[in-house]
Design a protein around this motif. Structure first.
Motif, PDB file in Angstrom:
ATOM      1  N   LYS A 181      -8.092  15.939  -1.469  1.00  0.00           N
ATOM      2  CA  LYS A 181      -8.179  16.826  -0.293  1.00  0.00           C
ATOM      3  C   LYS A 181      -7.900  16.073   1.009  1.00  0.00           C
ATOM      4  N   GLN A 182      -8.019  14.753   1.003  1.00  0.00           N
ATOM      5  CA  GLN A 182      -7.894  13.986   2.256  1.00  0.00           C
ATOM      6  C   GLN A 182      -6.438  13.782   2.677  1.00  0.00           C
ATOM      7  N   LYS A 183      -5.529  13.943   1.747  1.00  0.00           N
ATOM      8  CA  LYS A 183      -4.090  13.794   2.029  1.00  0.00           C
ATOM      9  C   LYS A 183      -3.754  12.453   2.711  1.00  0.00           C
ATOM     10  N   TYR A 184      -4.328  11.379   2.222  1.00  0.00           N
ATOM     11  CA  TYR A 184      -4.025  10.066   2.775  1.00  0.00           C
ATOM     12  C   TYR A 184      -2.577   9.694   2.469  1.00  0.00           C
ATOM     13  N   SER A 185      -1.897   9.107   3.469  1.00  0.00           N
ATOM     14  CA  SER A 185      -0.563   8.579   3.178  1.00  0.00           C
ATOM     15  C   SER A 185      -0.306   7.340   4.031  1.00  0.00           C
ATOM     16  N   ARG A 186       0.487   6.468   3.501  1.00  0.00           N
ATOM     17  CA  ARG A 186       0.900   5.221   4.173  1.00  0.00           C
ATOM     18  C   ARG A 186      -0.264   4.334   4.599  1.00  0.00           C
ATOM     19  N   LEU A 187      -1.364   4.420   3.896  1.00  0.00           N
ATOM     20  CA  LEU A 187      -2.509   3.559   4.204  1.00  0.00           C
ATOM     21  C   LEU A 187      -2.488   2.337   3.301  1.00  0.00           C
ATOM     22  N   ARG A 188      -3.098   1.280   3.788  1.00  0.00           N
ATOM     23  CA  ARG A 188      -3.339   0.098   2.936  1.00  0.00           C
ATOM     24  C   ARG A 188      -4.714   0.313   2.308  1.00  0.00           C
ATOM     25  N   ILE A 189      -4.721   0.485   0.991  1.00  0.00           N
ATOM     26  CA  ILE A 189      -5.966   0.864   0.315  1.00  0.00           C
ATOM     27  C   ILE A 189      -6.358  -0.185  -0.722  1.00  0.00           C
ATOM     28  N   LEU A 190      -7.657  -0.483  -0.744  1.00  0.00           N
ATOM     29  CA  LEU A 190      -8.220  -1.344  -1.791  1.00  0.00           C
ATOM     30  C   LEU A 190      -9.176  -0.502  -2.614  1.00  0.00           C
ATOM     31  N   GLU A 191      -8.935  -0.450  -3.930  1.00  0.00           N
ATOM     32  CA  GLU A 191      -9.958   0.138  -4.799  1.00  0.00           C
ATOM     33  C   GLU A 191     -10.669  -0.985  -5.542  1.00  0.00           C
ATOM     34  N   ILE A 192     -11.964  -1.065  -5.351  1.00  0.00           N
ATOM     35  CA  ILE A 192     -12.779  -2.041  -6.090  1.00  0.00           C
ATOM     36  C   ILE A 192     -13.304  -1.330  -7.337  1.00  0.00           C
ATOM     37  N   ILE A 206      -9.620 -11.416  -2.658  1.00  0.00           N
ATOM     38  CA  ILE A 206      -8.971 -10.538  -1.676  1.00  0.00           C
ATOM     39  C   ILE A 206      -8.923 -11.217  -0.303  1.00  0.00           C
ATOM     40  N   ASN A 207      -7.732 -11.166   0.321  1.00  0.00           N
ATOM     41  CA  ASN A 207      -7.607 -11.779   1.644  1.00  0.00           C
ATOM     42  C   ASN A 207      -7.157 -10.784   2.704  1.00  0.00           C
ATOM     43  N   ASN A 208      -6.602  -9.652   2.262  1.00  0.00           N
ATOM     44  CA  ASN A 208      -5.978  -8.729   3.206  1.00  0.00           C
ATOM     45  C   ASN A 208      -6.995  -7.863   3.939  1.00  0.00           C
ATOM     46  N   GLU A 209      -6.441  -7.046   4.825  1.00  0.00           N
ATOM     47  CA  GLU A 209      -7.246  -6.081   5.569  1.00  0.00           C
ATOM     48  C   GLU A 209      -6.773  -4.681   5.156  1.00  0.00           C
ATOM     49  N   PHE A 210      -7.694  -3.714   5.134  1.00  0.00           N
ATOM     50  CA  PHE A 210      -7.371  -2.391   4.574  1.00  0.00           C
ATOM     51  C   PHE A 210      -7.797  -1.260   5.508  1.00  0.00           C
ATOM     52  N   ASP A 211      -7.035  -0.162   5.406  1.00  0.00           N
ATOM     53  CA  ASP A 211      -7.406   1.045   6.158  1.00  0.00           C
ATOM     54  C   ASP A 211      -8.461   1.832   5.397  1.00  0.00           C
ATOM     55  N   LEU A 212      -8.492   1.638   4.098  1.00  0.00           N
ATOM     56  CA  LEU A 212      -9.459   2.358   3.265  1.00  0.00           C
ATOM     57  C   LEU A 212      -9.890   1.459   2.099  1.00  0.00           C
ATOM     58  N   ILE A 213     -11.194   1.389   1.886  1.00  0.00           N
ATOM     59  CA  ILE A 213     -11.723   0.698   0.699  1.00  0.00           C
ATOM     60  C   ILE A 213     -12.513   1.729  -0.089  1.00  0.00           C
ATOM     61  N   LYS A 262      -9.642   0.778  12.444  1.00  0.00           N
ATOM     62  CA  LYS A 262     -10.141   2.147  12.197  1.00  0.00           C
ATOM     63  C   LYS A 262     -10.437   2.376  10.719  1.00  0.00           C
ATOM     64  N   GLY A 263     -10.616   1.281  10.009  1.00  0.00           N
ATOM     65  CA  GLY A 263     -10.783   1.368   8.552  1.00  0.00           C
ATOM     66  C   GLY A 263     -12.084   2.044   8.130  1.00  0.00           C
ATOM     67  N   LYS A 264     -12.037   2.638   6.953  1.00  0.00           N
ATOM     68  CA  LYS A 264     -13.194   3.359   6.410  1.00  0.00           C
ATOM     69  C   LYS A 264     -13.450   2.936   4.972  1.00  0.00           C
ATOM     70  N   ILE A 265     -14.701   3.139   4.579  1.00  0.00           N
ATOM     71  CA  ILE A 265     -15.088   2.870   3.184  1.00  0.00           C
ATOM     72  C   ILE A 265     -15.508   4.195   2.558  1.00  0.00           C
ATOM     73  N   ILE A 266     -15.079   4.398   1.331  1.00  0.00           N
ATOM     74  CA  ILE A 266     -15.567   5.558   0.580  1.00  0.00           C
ATOM     75  C   ILE A 266     -16.332   5.024  -0.621  1.00  0.00           C
ATOM     76  N   LEU A 267     -17.604   5.412  -0.686  1.00  0.00           N
ATOM     77  CA  LEU A 267     -18.507   4.839  -1.683  1.00  0.00           C
ATOM     78  C   LEU A 267     -19.307   5.953  -2.357  1.00  0.00           C
ATOM     79  N   ILE A 268     -19.397   5.879  -3.679  1.00  0.00           N
ATOM     80  CA  ILE A 268     -20.246   6.847  -4.396  1.00  0.00           C
ATOM     81  C   ILE A 268     -21.631   6.265  -4.603  1.00  0.00           C
ATOM     82  N   LEU A 269     -22.630   7.087  -4.334  1.00  0.00           N
ATOM     83  CA  LEU A 269     -24.013   6.729  -4.680  1.00  0.00           C
ATOM     84  C   LEU A 269     -24.642   7.931  -5.381  1.00  0.00           C
TER      85      LEU A 269
END
Ligand code: SAM
Length: 179
Positions: free
Chosen positions: A27-38, A89-96, A134-141
């Protein structure tokens, strides 16, 4: 004990929490972001995100990384790394994005559960350093996650609960967006 160890190394195949997160991300329609999935597990989340974004996907479990490499249709677009949290990991991300082992030890004897009480706190302590301005984290708890995780978030992050879902037996899953 040997069986226990073996279970811990299995690949986490998609479940209710995975689809809860996946549907939210769609639903977020993210595009062209640098994303890290842990903790990519099967890779299903990274695979979706890689359609329109630049994705690095990690897992502490080498078997998960091998599985994801074989099964993701966008595997050629994803950089897969075996890593304990941000270790490699060394980079920087718009979304983790992290769907962590969110249940305390012994809650259930499987991969959602963790023998490491500190994994979410350690993630939260390190993650800020890897976020772009302006990076954000999305985390499930989960409502069953340790209280200290919620306390740490309240103290150290701006946050909102973007979505929640009640599972069988009243457990609730939350999608936290942290800045
Ligand atoms: C609940 S599963 C989520 C898997 C997948 N992202 C999904 O949503 O289906 C948690 C994943 O985190 C991984 N994991 C656990 N501790 C980790 C750590 N310290 N660093 C990286 N990955 C970790 C596990 O191996 C597992 O694949």
């Amino acid at each position: 004990m040997r069986i226990h160890k073996k279970i811990k190394q299995q690949v986490y195949l998609p479940r209710e929490d995975t689809f809860f997160l996946l549907n939210f991300l769609k639903k977020q329609k993210y595009s062209r972001l640098r994303i890290l999935e842990i903790g990519t597990g099967s890779g299903i989340i990274a695979d979706f995100l890689a359609e329109k974004n630049k994705v690095i996907a990690t897992d502490i479990n080498e078997e998960a990384i091998n599985f994801a490499k074989k099964n993701c249709k966008n595997a050629h677009k994803i950089k897969f790394i075996v890593s304990d949290l941000f270790e490699k990991i060394n980079n920087e991300f718009d979304l983790i994005v992290f769907n962590p082992p969110y249940l305390p030890p012994d809650e259930y004897d499987d991969l959602i559960s963790t023998t490491d009480n500190e994994v979410i706190i350690n993630f939260l302590k390190k993650a800020k350093k890897y976020l772009s301005r302006k990076g954000k984290i999305i985390l499930i708890l989960s409502s069953l996650s340790l209280k200290k995780n919620f306390d740490y978030i309240k103290k150290n992050y701006e946050f909102r609960i973007a979505q929640e879902k009640t599972l069988a037996f009243g457990e609730k899953l939350f999608i936290y967006v942290l800045e």
